[in-house]
Design an enzyme around this catalytic site. Structure first.
Site, PDB file in Angstrom:
ATOM      1  CG  HIS A  78       2.942  39.055  10.952  1.00 52.05           C
ATOM      2  ND1 HIS A  78       2.713  38.587  12.230  1.00 52.05           N
ATOM      3  CD2 HIS A  78       1.927  40.099  10.744  1.00 52.05           C
ATOM      4  CE1 HIS A  78       1.874  39.486  12.860  1.00 52.05           C
ATOM      5  NE2 HIS A  78       1.091  40.137  11.831  1.00 52.05           N
ATOM      6  NE  ARG A 104       3.132  40.505  18.232  1.00 48.82           N
ATOM      7  CZ  ARG A 104       3.457  41.052  16.888  1.00 48.82           C
ATOM      8  NH1 ARG A 104       3.942  42.148  17.182  1.00 48.82           N
ATOM      9  NH2 ARG A 104       3.037  40.887  15.846  1.00 48.82           N
TER      10      ARG A 104
HETATM   11  O1  MEZ Z   1      -1.707  44.727   8.107  1.00 48.74           O
HETATM   12  C1  MEZ Z   1      -1.491  43.525   8.664  1.00 48.74           C
HETATM   13  O2  MEZ Z   1      -0.579  43.033   8.107  1.00 48.74           O
HETATM   14  C2  MEZ Z   1      -2.231  42.830   9.709  1.00 48.74           C
HETATM   15  C3  MEZ Z   1      -3.633  43.823   9.984  1.00 48.74           C
HETATM   16  C4  MEZ Z   1      -1.646  41.878  10.205  1.00 48.74           C
HETATM   17  C5  MEZ Z   1      -2.329  41.169  11.561  1.00 48.74           C
HETATM   18  O3  MEZ Z   1      -1.507  40.965  12.161  1.00 48.74           O
HETATM   19  O4  MEZ Z   1      -3.462  41.255  11.779  1.00 48.74           O
END
Ligand code: MEZ
Length: 526
Positions: free
Chosen positions: A313, A333
């Protein structure tokens, strides 16, 4: 240098950044960027699996070791069942609870076992929303196409079709159970746009969507009085001796005793593997995310898919140290938060797919445009105060209360100060191969949620995980329960463990590693 001095560049460059043109990548350039910087392409992080259903295939070293690990269960374990069930659900997160509720609604005798407390899972960590195509401007087909593009066209089309088509009914089910999705002033459901999506289709509950969904599912499991056993980790599956799943061995975490559960069908919903800290990455995952289901299913003979691809992420916290790896939701974002390098410049479209955004952040840091903390960590800025400047004071408090609190605990006001972020290990894109009814290649062994693979291809889109859990949890629950009406409980054996141990010996594997590991390597043993 002091972090507050470094932060000044973000405030000073805000106006200039508004008119900055962002890089636009052709498909070939995106590919080159990802191959150069994304952690999935670091060759020395991978090795081939020595034996089992995925023999010869490459995966990260940490997962290969886990899959080849030995069962903690002795060959001569007394297999007299302590419990019997039609459907044994392993895992108390979103997929497990959805599976248990749907199986129970079919009239099955359901037993839900979970390693920690009911609800302790990655589901509660999903902040930014659940994708469902519900607006007039959107459609399941558009959702299908966005997801396919995000997944580099490697998604299983059948699974994906089912997921996008069943999204609206899942949303209705959750609303009916009492999930409080955000609404606009007229009371209509409010949708937001996530990275890689062509249309706004995220249903949210501020920035605690997963927590809210889990609150309701947990309540429902308790209200229905589904038989529940917490702090009981599944450590091995049982087979009839001919490759059919017939139950599982649980381990009581208090006294370490094994407990046999005879079940006509088993649903594995144990989540992902963030706590293996692949390639040394910090993780946004909960403490129990150690890939238990993958290890057990693999020993039983289930084939795994796309286990060479993981999601990092883009925005994991880098500062303060107490928050390393914690999720800073993509929602920030989506609402316009800029990513900013040490020169005060934006360097990527913040709403591009996660693999592109993460690769761009890593590039900035490797090429000297990252920001170093006093403890030596590196990252780039996420301009959170920009949301207050653009949308008015109190915006963060209103839309991101969880994020505001997460930082306030450490004396940081994200309305005033930008936050430092770097990619964090977030999701396993692949997993156990399943069909549209969530059944694995092993008869009567179902797998739902992050433990399963194929749906998301090589890069999952934001919000598709929560939908995946609900759709395939439901399908697993219904199919598993329905099947039990016309079958008898099979024999309980550990034949597959015996065979697995023989294979390990034949291939010279004697790592001494026991899997599932249940907790991260740094967990206190007591
Ligand atoms: O689906 C995801 O990983 C999610 C909703 C993460 C986020 O950035 O909030």
């Amino acid at each position: 240098m002091d972090i507050h001095l470094l932060q000044q560049i973000v405030h000073k460059t805000r106006d200039a950044r508004r008119t900055q043109t962002l890089p636009k990548y052709s498909p070939a350039e995106r590919d080159t960027l990802i191959k150069k910087y994304h952690p999935d392409f670091r060759e020395n992080a991978y090795r081939s699996i020595k034996f089992g259903p995925n023999k010869g295939e490459l995966t990260v070293r940490e997962l290969a070791t886990l899959l080849e690990g030995d069962s903690p269960v002795p060959a001569d374990l007394d297999l007299t069942p302590a419990h019997t069930a039609d459907v044994l659900v392993v895992g108390g997160g979103g997929a497990g609870c959805a599976a248990a509720l749907h199986a129970y609604a079919q009239g099955a005798k359901v037993f839900l076992a979970t390693k920690l407390r009911l609800g302790d899972s990655n589901t509660v960590m999903a902040q930014g929303g659940i994708q469902v195509a519900i607006t007039n401007e959107d459609s399941p087909i558009q959702h299908f196409l966005d997801t396919l593009k995000g997944g580099h066209m490697k998604n299983d089309h059948q699974l994906l079709k089912v997921m996008v088509e069943e999204g609206p009914s899942v949303a209705r089910w959750l609303l009916g159970l009492g999930v409080l999705f955000d609404r606009d002033a007229d009371g209509n459901l409010h949708v937001k746009k996530g990275g890689g999506s062509s249309k706004p289709r995220l249903l949210t509950c501020s920035d605690y969507t997963g927590l809210e969904i889990m609150r309701v599912l947990k309540d429902e499991v308790l209200n229905q009085k589904i038989q529940l056993m917490e702090f009981s980790a599944a450590v091995e599956l049982l087979s009839d001796g001919n490759g059919v799943c017939t139950g599982a061995v649980l381990q009581d975490l208090d006294n370490k005793r094994f407990m046999v559960v005879a079940a006509k069908t088993v649903i594995l919903a144990t989540g992902g593997i963030g706590r293996l800290h692949i390639q040394g990455f910090p993780t946004s995952n909960h403490y129990g995310a150690t890939g238990d289901g993958l290890a057990m299913a693999y020993r039983m003979g289930a084939k795994l898919l796309q286990i060479d691809t993981f999601q990092y992420h883009p925005s994991g916290a880098v500062y303060p140290e107490q928050l390393i790896g914690a999720l800073v939701t993509e929602g920030i974002r989506s609402e316009g938060g800029h990513l900013v390098n040490a020169k005060g410049e934006r360097f990527v479209n913040e709403l591009d797919t996660r693999d592109v955004v993460s690769s761009s952040i890593i590039r900035e840091c490797e090429e000297g445009r990252g920001i170093r903390t006093m403890s030596g960590r590196i990252g780039v800025w996420l301009d959170t105060p920009l949301l207050e400047v653009e949308q008015g004071p109190g915006t963060l408090d209103k839309h991101f209360p969880a994020m505001v609190r997460q930082y306030k605990r450490y004396g940081i006001d994200i309305a005033q100060d930008p936050v430092l972020i770097y990619p964090t290990l977030h999701y396993q894109n692949g997993g156990v191969q399943i069909n549209v009814d969530s059944e694995s290649g092993v008869r009567n062994l179902f797998v739902a949620g992050e433990t399963s693979g194929g749906l998301h291809g090589r890069n999952r889109l934001m919000g598709n995980s929560l939908l995946d859990l609900m759709v395939f949890g439901k399908r697993a629950g219904i199919t598993a329960a329905t099947r039990t009406t016309s079958m008898k409980q099979g024999k309980l054996t550990l034949e597959h463990v015996k065979r697995f141990r023989e294979e390990a010996r034949k291939h010279g594997v004697s790592s001494g590693i026991v899997s599932p590991m249940l907790f991260p390597a740094y967990a206190r043993k007591e």
